[in-house]
Scaffold this active site. Structure first.
Site, mmCIF file in Angstrom:
data_model
loop_
_atom_site.group_PDB
_atom_site.id
_atom_site.type_symbol
_atom_site.label_atom_id
_atom_site.label_comp_id
_atom_site.label_asym_id
_atom_site.label_seq_id
_atom_site.Cartn_x
_atom_site.Cartn_y
_atom_site.Cartn_z
ATOM 1 N N SER A 498 45.644 34.542 29.700
ATOM 2 C CA SER A 498 46.012 33.782 30.879
ATOM 3 C C SER A 498 47.388 34.232 31.367
ATOM 4 C CB SER A 498 45.967 32.297 30.538
ATOM 5 O OG SER A 498 45.746 31.525 31.668
ATOM 6 N N ASP A 585 35.194 32.842 35.302
ATOM 7 C CA ASP A 585 36.509 32.207 35.214
ATOM 8 C C ASP A 585 36.908 31.598 36.560
ATOM 9 O OD1 ASP A 585 39.173 31.522 34.809
ATOM 10 O OD2 ASP A 585 39.616 33.320 33.650
ATOM 11 N N HIS A 617 37.422 30.953 31.444
ATOM 12 C CA HIS A 617 38.835 31.204 31.165
ATOM 13 C C HIS A 617 39.059 31.183 29.661
ATOM 14 C CE1 HIS A 617 42.874 31.734 32.577
ATOM 15 N NE2 HIS A 617 43.318 30.734 31.860
#
Length: 675
Positions: A498, A585, A617
């Protein structure tokens, strides 16, 4: 256990502990198998029903995490309640009336979480929010009004969550408040909406009083941008007369305050000059806070209620560590308690308060008992401008025989960067730290500026600093590790998910020779396209993103975002890069990885790209997580020289696709199935 609503905003959240374990030559230490670290836990997330009759937890059923239940008096009689075949159930909670266990799940990582319920006696789980492309949020539960709960549902307008009351007996949803532009609502113990919040153009928030179905036009409280991630209402006492706040106004770190609703008077309950108030324990009957935690280097709990304090002290002596209280009955006579030794898997117990008796329920990962797990060392690292960066260091077994947090000689290191960026690393067992250390690497995780938990000034220091001072903090931490003798400048990899993936891309583009290689997991490469494709239900947080990252609606902001976007420096990459991405995602769109892979391909720069069509994600399915980590450790082994378990059949057991660069990782091309 009554939970107060603590403040937080994680755009790109993706996370990561104890006395030293016995040391040995690192080359002869047993290789811990990936499946033991990243496969399903044996059991996790134990919960007591509010009435104390039932125990529940999450455990595998036919290889997929599902909900199990047992009588609290006989945990050995456990049986599965759900039968998910593909997507693991990762969280669950009990209905306030103990009539059912509730859980959320999405499809393929799209984060459209719907709510389900299943009775402890058994039967088919019931979909309680039967909508498409909808993300359900919890708005309120009560220990006294137990027949219903309040939900936020965005099926009408994806940007805003309307408030509904869910009748737990009939399943009927009744509209309580239509939401046209409010970020969220706060209910009291009678499930009456009392406050509504709305984002301001400056990135702060206004809080409005709610009376019945009316929201007052004039804000009751205004919070500016600097306090926006560290200030907000946390919950009412059961009588509705006291409102708790987590509050940094007029101070740096967020304190716990109690406000007299009638007079508005604020009283400080707890504060720390080093860290924000973290968690709280509150009385199920009265709602009054009984204990609170501060997490600077390590999380520490302080009791306000003498009875709670006596029990926490007793548990510390028995468990030889800080107790983690996960669940409490409404009568507060029994608790679920866990302890994290860091150098051993966590153990969960049932605690009878009156009898002062601990009954062991399970070890989360018994396959790691006796494994060569190693200690985690909290460190305070100084950034070049004087900021203190709370960080966590793990060293390979056998490299630190005297346990001083410094190896006898330098070893390769992985800088493992947390996501968010408005999140933090913490002390405790970390599968990633243990895995990488077992492969022969020191592992360093840094709470760079912008991380939460250390006061508003630390967060604000990260404003508009993506790829700038936030990146400098990571470089300064590497410099600290080199100066300390942990590693050498040519043997450091950067890895993260991330925002940590973004930091990886920033590392190999903005400072092309600072790292030996990089592993990017669901990281954004183009900040403008990132902000254009964030989920619609993040509309309420958009101004905050703009003020802290760069405003794409202004020319100046667009220039700032482009300058901080690794995509536009892709031609500078000279170090090996591995990218992992979930196709579904919703936070970091697949295009973020596609763009930089395409840019590198156009310049004939090698890159390895692993794509999972059924993930979002991060990688929720253990088969996929294990597969990516199999690729990652063989990639790191070639780059840094550490050990690696062969890829073997892990790719075939997953849904992994490798659109680019399979030949750059040892064993990857040969492991790919014919698809």
């Amino acid at each position: 256990m009554r939970t107060l609503h603590l403040i937080g905003l994680g755009l790109l959240a993706f996370g990561t502990g104890g006395a030293a374990a016995p040391q040995a030559d690192p080359g002869t230490v047993r290789l811990i198998e990936r499946k033991d670290l990243f496969g399903n836990p044996t059991k996790t997330q134990a919960r007591l029903s509010p009435d104390g009759k039932w125990l529940s937890w999450i455990a595998p059923r036919d290889g997929v995490l599902n909900i199990w239940v047992a009588p609290a008096s006989d945990p050995g009689q456990a049986r599965p309640l759900t039968a998910e075949k593909t997507r693991p159930i990762r969280s669950h909670f009990w209905a306030p009336d103990s009539s059912q266990i509730m859980f959320i799940n999405d499809k393929g990582g799209d984060e459209n979480f719907l709510l389900y319920g299943v009775a402890p006696a058994g039967g088919e789980p019931k979909l309680l929010t039967p909508f498409e492309k909808t993300r359900v949020q919890m708005v309120g539960t009560s220990n006294h009004v137990t027949g219903r709960i309040l939900l936020g549902i965005n099926n009408r307008d994806a940007r805003w969550h309307d408030v509904y009351s869910l009748d737990l007996k009939t399943g009927k949803l009744t509209l309580v408040m239509r939401n046209d532009g409010y970020a969220g609502f706060l209910a009291d113990d009678q499930l009456n909406l009392r406050m509504a919040s709305k984002q301001r153009d400056d990135g702060g928030s206004d809080y409005f009083r709610v009376t019945g179905d009316k929201i007052e036009a004039t804000p009751l409280v205004t919070i500016g941008l600097d306090d926006s991630l560290t200030t907000g209402p946390a919950g009412f006492t059961a009588d509705g007369k006291t409102l708790y706040w987590i509050d940094s106004r007029g101070r740096d770190t967020a304190a716990l305050l109690a406000q007299d609703v009638a007079t508005g008077k604020m009283t400080t309950v707890a504060e720390s000059p080093k860290a924000d108030i973290g968690g709280v324990m509150a009385d199920a009957e009265t709602g009054r806070v009984q204990a609170y935690s501060i997490d600077y280097l390590k999380e520490e709990w302080t009791a306000i209620d003498p009875g709670i304090g006596a029990d926490l002290d007793w548990l510390r002596k028995q468990l030889k560590g800080e107790p983690i209280v996960g669940s409490r009955t409404r009568a507060d006579d029994r608790w679920i308690v866990a302890v994290d030794p860091v150098v051993a898997p966590s153990t969960t117990y049932l605690f009878d308060r009156k009898a002062k008796k601990l009954s062991k329920l399970y070890v989360s990962r018994p396959q790691l008992e006796g494994a060569p797990l190693v200690a985690m060392y909290p460190e305070e690292i100084k950034a070049r401008d004087g900021l203190t960066l709370v960080s966590y260091l793990t060293l390979p077994a056998g490299t630190d025989p005297d346990g001083d947090g410094k190896p006898d000689k330098p070893v390769p290191m992985v800088l493992f960067v947390h996501g968010g960026p408005w999140a933090r690393d913490e002390y405790g067992y970390s599968s990633y730290h243990q895995w990488l250390a077992n492969r022969g690497y020191a592992v360093l995780s840094v709470n760079y500026r912008g991380s939460t938990g250390f006061g508003k000034n630390f967060i604000t220091a990260g404003n508009l600093q993506w790829g700038r001072k936030m990146h400098d903090d990571l470089l300064d931490a590497v410099g600290w590790a080199v100066a300390r003798g942990v590693t050498t400048p040519d043997k450091v990899a950067i890895m993260g998910g991330s925002y940590g993936g973004y930091a990886t891309l920033a590392g190999v583009t903005f400072t092309p020779t600072a790292f030996a290689c990089g592993v990017d997991i669901v990281g954004p490469s183009n900040l403008q396209t990132l902000l254009k494709t964030i989920p619609p239900y993040w509309e309420a947080g958009k101004q905050q993103f703009y003020k802290r990252m760069g405003d794409p609606t202004t020319e100046e902001g667009r220039k700032l975002l482009d300058a901080a976007s690794p995509l536009y420096k892709a031609d500078a990459i000279v170090r090996p890069l591995l990218i992992g991405q979930g196709a579904n995602d919703p936070r970091v769109n697949k295009a973020e990885s596609d763009q930089i892979v395409a840019a590198m391909r156009a310049k004939n720069i090698p890159v390895t790209y692993v794509l999972f069509p059924d993930e979002g994600h991060g990688f929720a399915r253990p088969q996929n997580n294990i597969a990516f980590n199999a690729v990652a450790e063989n990639f790191l082994g070639k780059c840094l020289g550490g050990r690696a378990e062969p890829i073997g059949d892990s790719i075939r057991a997953s849904t992994a696709q490798v659109p680019e660069g399979a030949g750059f990782v040892n064993g990857l091309a040969a492991s790919l199935p014919a698809r």
